[in-house]
Design a protein around this motif. Sequence first.
Motif: not given
Length: 169
Positions: A150-161
């Motif tokens: 749950a927290p990993a998905l948005p966290y990694d999305a922000a890092l990828m951006l």
Amino acid sequence: MAGGEQAIIIFGAAVRPDGSPSPALQRRVEAAARFGAGLRAPLYVPTGGKGRFGPAESAVMAGLLRDLGAASGRILEEPTGTDTLSSVLACAALLRGRGHAGPVFAATSGYHLPRCLMLLRMAGLPARAVPPPEADPFLLRRWYWRLREAPALPYDAALMLAARLRGRA
């Protein structure tokens, strides 16, 4: 590399202290091999570096793939990834460096699949899912991993951006 070649990226999981695959790692490789058996000469890309124990996850997976009948020449290890995001970035660079333009399939556990697909697509790869392996038989462990995502998905999305903005993806 042929432009239409199909690559199956297999995301790592733990290696046991004796160097054998964890059940999750074993299931991921078996799912990738089953799926790959229906494709014409797929390129298998096991990813994952050395964790707490044993050899690199990618090396353990490459051995399993060979044991399951995959030709050594159809296995391209990516041993530098230390987490999902770094594995995606490394695989994207590896495939681009080989001129890969065909479909990319993600092989991982069901709970992990949405994050892997999102990151691969954000990295510019036309990613699709390999049917995930059977889930862990222990309900509490399944929920632990789902809640962890749950927290990993948005966290990694922000890092990828951020990586894309810096020109690294």
